[in-house]
Scaffold this motif. Structure first.
Motif, PDB file in Angstrom:
ATOM      1  N   ASN A 124       0.711  -1.427   0.132  1.00  0.00           N
ATOM      2  CA  ASN A 124       0.206   0.132  -0.021  1.00  0.00           C
ATOM      3  C   ASN A 124       0.765   1.204   0.017  1.00  0.00           C
ATOM      4  N   SER A 125       2.126   1.163   0.171  1.00  0.00           N
ATOM      5  CA  SER A 125       3.088   2.340   0.037  1.00  0.00           C
ATOM      6  C   SER A 125       4.292   1.924  -0.261  1.00  0.00           C
ATOM      7  N   GLY A 126       5.241   3.035  -0.449  1.00  0.00           N
ATOM      8  CA  GLY A 126       6.650   2.457  -0.572  1.00  0.00           C
ATOM      9  C   GLY A 126       7.306   1.994   0.410  1.00  0.00           C
ATOM     10  N   THR A 127       7.145   2.472   1.742  1.00  0.00           N
ATOM     11  CA  THR A 127       7.732   1.979   2.587  1.00  0.00           C
ATOM     12  C   THR A 127       7.506   0.510   3.058  1.00  0.00           C
ATOM     13  N   GLU A 128       6.387   0.436   2.739  1.00  0.00           N
ATOM     14  CA  GLU A 128       5.662  -1.090   2.887  1.00  0.00           C
ATOM     15  C   GLU A 128       6.357  -1.963   2.061  1.00  0.00           C
ATOM     16  N   ALA A 129       6.578  -1.528   0.876  1.00  0.00           N
ATOM     17  CA  ALA A 129       7.187  -2.374  -0.249  1.00  0.00           C
ATOM     18  C   ALA A 129       8.615  -2.656   0.447  1.00  0.00           C
ATOM     19  N   VAL A 130       9.352  -1.684   0.882  1.00  0.00           N
ATOM     20  CA  VAL A 130      10.634  -2.081   1.383  1.00  0.00           C
ATOM     21  C   VAL A 130      10.694  -2.776   2.748  1.00  0.00           C
ATOM     22  N   GLU A 131       9.558  -2.895   3.482  1.00  0.00           N
ATOM     23  CA  GLU A 131       9.709  -3.734   4.581  1.00  0.00           C
ATOM     24  C   GLU A 131       9.466  -5.216   3.727  1.00  0.00           C
TER      25      GLU A 131
ATOM     26  N   ALA B 147      20.735   7.119   1.837  1.00  0.00           N
ATOM     27  CA  ALA B 147      19.600   6.287   1.424  1.00  0.00           C
ATOM     28  C   ALA B 147      18.368   6.761   2.244  1.00  0.00           C
ATOM     29  N   PHE B 148      17.362   6.774   1.408  1.00  0.00           N
ATOM     30  CA  PHE B 148      15.970   7.203   1.818  1.00  0.00           C
ATOM     31  C   PHE B 148      15.199   6.053   1.368  1.00  0.00           C
ATOM     32  N   HIS B 149      14.666   5.035   2.186  1.00  0.00           N
ATOM     33  CA  HIS B 149      13.511   4.150   1.436  1.00  0.00           C
ATOM     34  C   HIS B 149      12.272   4.118   2.381  1.00  0.00           C
ATOM     35  N   GLY B 150      11.900   5.158   3.260  1.00  0.00           N
ATOM     36  CA  GLY B 150      10.734   5.079   3.916  1.00  0.00           C
ATOM     37  C   GLY B 150      10.947   5.246   5.325  1.00  0.00           C
ATOM     38  N   LEU B 151      10.013   5.539   6.244  1.00  0.00           N
ATOM     39  CA  LEU B 151       9.997   5.873   7.535  1.00  0.00           C
ATOM     40  C   LEU B 151       9.497   5.029   8.589  1.00  0.00           C
TER      41      LEU B 151
ATOM     42  N   VAL C 110      19.228  -0.535  -2.601  1.00  0.00           N
ATOM     43  CA  VAL C 110      19.877   0.681  -3.140  1.00  0.00           C
ATOM     44  C   VAL C 110      19.025   1.560  -4.173  1.00  0.00           C
ATOM     45  N   GLU C 111      18.858   2.650  -3.945  1.00  0.00           N
ATOM     46  CA  GLU C 111      18.120   3.450  -4.985  1.00  0.00           C
ATOM     47  C   GLU C 111      19.009   3.955  -6.209  1.00  0.00           C
ATOM     48  N   PRO C 112      18.463   3.241  -7.391  1.00  0.00           N
ATOM     49  CA  PRO C 112      19.335   4.070  -8.763  1.00  0.00           C
ATOM     50  C   PRO C 112      19.899   5.204  -8.435  1.00  0.00           C
TER      51      PRO C 112
ATOM     52  N   CYS D  31      16.405  -3.406  -5.655  1.00  0.00           N
ATOM     53  CA  CYS D  31      16.407  -1.974  -6.255  1.00  0.00           C
ATOM     54  C   CYS D  31      15.097  -1.163  -5.971  1.00  0.00           C
ATOM     55  N   ASP D  32      15.492  -0.040  -5.031  1.00  0.00           N
ATOM     56  CA  ASP D  32      14.380   0.786  -4.586  1.00  0.00           C
ATOM     57  C   ASP D  32      14.018   1.911  -5.601  1.00  0.00           C
ATOM     58  N   GLU D  33      12.921   1.515  -6.562  1.00  0.00           N
ATOM     59  CA  GLU D  33      12.488   2.328  -7.633  1.00  0.00           C
ATOM     60  C   GLU D  33      11.116   3.028  -7.278  1.00  0.00           C
ATOM     61  N   VAL D  34      11.151   3.295  -5.742  1.00  0.00           N
ATOM     62  CA  VAL D  34       9.709   4.031  -5.470  1.00  0.00           C
ATOM     63  C   VAL D  34       9.731   5.412  -6.071  1.00  0.00           C
ATOM     64  N   GLN D  35      10.705   5.947  -6.220  1.00  0.00           N
ATOM     65  CA  GLN D  35      10.834   7.440  -6.638  1.00  0.00           C
ATOM     66  C   GLN D  35      11.264   7.471  -8.195  1.00  0.00           C
ATOM     67  N   THR D  36      12.267   6.623  -8.350  1.00  0.00           N
ATOM     68  CA  THR D  36      12.636   6.539  -9.758  1.00  0.00           C
ATOM     69  C   THR D  36      12.068   5.780 -10.786  1.00  0.00           C
TER      70      THR D  36
ATOM     71  N   ALA E 124       6.236   2.144  -6.312  1.00  0.00           N
ATOM     72  CA  ALA E 124       4.991   2.763  -5.471  1.00  0.00           C
ATOM     73  C   ALA E 124       4.743   4.063  -6.070  1.00  0.00           C
ATOM     74  N   LYS E 125       4.488   4.935  -5.228  1.00  0.00           N
ATOM     75  CA  LYS E 125       4.330   6.398  -5.735  1.00  0.00           C
ATOM     76  C   LYS E 125       3.333   6.619  -6.871  1.00  0.00           C
ATOM     77  N   ALA E 126       4.080   6.700  -8.296  1.00  0.00           N
ATOM     78  CA  ALA E 126       3.586   7.183  -9.362  1.00  0.00           C
ATOM     79  C   ALA E 126       2.416   5.936  -9.939  1.00  0.00           C
TER      80      ALA E 126
HETATM   81  C1  LIG Z   1      13.229   5.609  -2.936  1.00  0.00           C
HETATM   82  C2  LIG Z   1      12.291   5.820  -1.731  1.00  0.00           C
HETATM   83  N1  LIG Z   1      11.626   4.763  -1.263  1.00  0.00           N
HETATM   84  C3  LIG Z   1      10.737   4.583  -0.386  1.00  0.00           C
HETATM   85  C4  LIG Z   1      10.044   5.704   0.026  1.00  0.00           C
HETATM   86  C5  LIG Z   1       8.858   5.622   0.795  1.00  0.00           C
HETATM   87  O1  LIG Z   1       7.410   5.679   0.187  1.00  0.00           O
HETATM   88  P1  LIG Z   1       6.306   6.086   0.998  1.00  0.00           P
HETATM   89  O2  LIG Z   1       6.257   7.254   1.223  1.00  0.00           O
HETATM   90  O3  LIG Z   1       5.256   5.653   0.040  1.00  0.00           O
HETATM   91  O4  LIG Z   1       6.279   5.157   2.084  1.00  0.00           O
HETATM   92  C6  LIG Z   1      10.360   6.991  -0.700  1.00  0.00           C
HETATM   93  C7  LIG Z   1       9.573   8.208  -0.410  1.00  0.00           C
HETATM   94  O5  LIG Z   1       9.853   9.141  -0.565  1.00  0.00           O
HETATM   95  C8  LIG Z   1      11.423   6.936  -1.547  1.00  0.00           C
HETATM   96  O6  LIG Z   1      11.514   8.131  -2.207  1.00  0.00           O
END
Ligand SMILES: Cc1ncc(COP(=O)(O)O)c(C=O)c1O
Length: 468
Positions: free
Chosen positions: A125-132, A153-157, A206-208, A238-243, A267-269
């Protein structure tokens, strides 16, 4: 109890104007303070394509795109129609002890667009959940405890994603985080190799291209990291949530380096910004190792994962991306934006670098070489690291009606994530506006004075307005 609730339409009409008071009372008053101090406290009444519209009918070019979710622009009619069609069809959503069509078709379509290494999808349901999910799958599939991540790196909170977050300001106060998560330097294969050596690493995530700061990897880093991970029996996430979804000028950014990761987070878009969504694309080998029996068939899941609204929005987004040629457009207009703004490095002392890929763009500032400007920069940085970047974002908003963001805590980097539907004319308008605000910022004492005045005014207006 307050006023009787009324329909959504009635709430939108009758209670318009109460947003900030409600936020300050029930949501996040510190966010309210930030928004007021910067003078960003517009009453937003509508979103239309690349624009946010305030209650006076002013249109702001939105290059923040809801942190990247509005790749198709706001309120894309085809995504809205897809959601309406689900409602009209009164689908048998979320049977839970049963399976549904739309999530299956979305999985089929995403796998078809991914690299050969992925065969299946786990909806989230979100980017951070995908990372989990990716972290859990990597640990379970390898039987290893450790996860490596890159600095900055930023992968969610959420807690797992926070454990692989390379920014201290997000982690501080929330420890202890997950054990076994260790940082490696983004771009440095030697430190990665050292960490992999012990043979206990489940995955490198890793975020590309790093979202915080818009940091591009050295040319051979990602392919080198993949090779070293494979040799060590470590999975690559590969965390492509943003890219992802066309942002960098290819459907997934990993295509720029021909990567074939074991797990990919998106996620996101993916939902056109209309409903929460996320997904992990996974290799068959990972799936089979994690879900290896009927007893273990539901060892990971999520109640709303793969719901019909999200899946339909996802499918509509893929259709629009393709029909409107938005991925190629991101590549072309991103190249134009770089071409128009890279010369600022030579023209202005305070511009250190302009960088980006596709429609993920940033400008980094550096102190002037001497004089009053340099000491002013030093003072500003001591008062609040990253404050100087507001010399660009605040006038962009107030004088040019363009919304974009500082790229992360304490950094003098301004970032733009334009919707992929942005026009060439809007890109040119942004480039011209950036040059104007950079030129004004170069006269640092007067630019700082203007910013200080605006922030003081915003802060006092907030005090006057905030509820008792
Ligand atoms: C690369 C990346 N991964 C994960 C997330 C987390 O996504 P979400 O805010 O949907 O939980 C973000 C959010 O900015 C992000 O940029």
């Amino acid at each position: 109890m307050g006023i009787p609730l009324g329909s959504t339409r009635e709430i939108l009409d009758r209670r318009a104007g109460e947003e900030m008071a409600l936020n300050d009372r029930y949501l996040n008053p510190q966010l309210g303070r930030i928004v007021r101090t910067l003078g960003y406290d517009r009453r937003w009444v509508a979103g239309d394509g690349a624009y946010l519209i305030d209650d006076r009918g002013n249109r702001y070019l939105d290059l923040l795109s809801g942190y990247g979710v509005f790749a198709l622009g706001r309120n894309h009619p085809e995504v809205a129609a897809a959601i309406e069609q689900v409602m009209d069809a009164r689908t048998a959503n979320l049977p839970q002890l049963g399976v549904t069509l739309l999530a299956g078709v979305l999985a089929e379509e995403l796998v078809a667009r991914g690299p050969r290494s992925v065969d299946a999808m786990i909806p989230t349901n979100s980017g951070t959940e995908a990372v989990e999910v990716a972290i859990k799958l990597a640990r379970a599939a390898t039987g290893r405890p450790r996860v490596l991540y890159a600095d900055h790196a930023f992968h969610g909170l959420t807690l797992g994603a926070l454990s692989v977050n390379g920014n201290e300001e997000f982690r501080e106060g929330f420890e202890p985080l997950l054990p076994g998560c260790d940082a490696v330097s983004f771009g440095d294969l030697e430190s990665l190799e050292r960490e992999l050596g012990a043979g206990d690493v489940a995955a490198l995530i890793v975020e590309p291209i790093q979202g915080k700061g818009v940091n591009l990897p050295p040319p051979d880093y990602l392919a080198g990291a993949q090779e070293r991970c494979r040799a060590a029996g470590t999975l690559l996430i590969c965390d492509e949530v943003q890219t992802g979804l066309g942002r960098t000028g290819s459907f997934l950014a990993l295509e720029h380096w021909d990567l074939e990761p074991d797990l990919i987070c998106v996620a996101k878009a993916l939902s056109g910004g209309m409903v929460p969504i996320g997904a992990v694309l996974a290799s068959r080998a990972v799936m089979d190792r994690v879900f290896d029996s009927m007893e273990r068939g539901v060892r990971h899941g999520s109640t709303f994962g793969g719901n019909d609204l999200a899946a339909a929005a996802g499918l509509a987004t893929l259709r629009v991306l393709e029909r409107e040629g938005l991925v190629a457009r991101a590549e072309r207009l991103g190249a134009l934006l770089l071409e128009l703004t890279r010369p600022l490095v030579d023209r202005y002392e305070i511009v250190r670098e302009v960088r980006g890929l596709g429609l993920m763009w940033a400008i980094e500032l550096s102190p002037p070489r001497g004089g009053a400007g340099r000491s002013m920069w030093g003072m500003a940085e001591r008062a609040k690291p990253g404050l100087v970047a507001q010399l660009l974002t605040v006038p962009l908003f107030h004088e040019h009606r363009i919304l974009c963001q500082v790229a992360g805590h304490g950094m003098n980097v301004v970032k733009a994530l334009p919707p992929l539907i942005v026009s060439e004319q809007e890109v040119r308008r942004f480039a011209a506006a950036i040059e104007e605000v950079v030129a004004a910022a170069e006269h640092m004492p007067s630019a700082m004075a203007r910013l200080g005045w605006r922030m003081a005014r915003g802060a006092t207006a907030g005090r006057r307005r905030s509820p008792a």
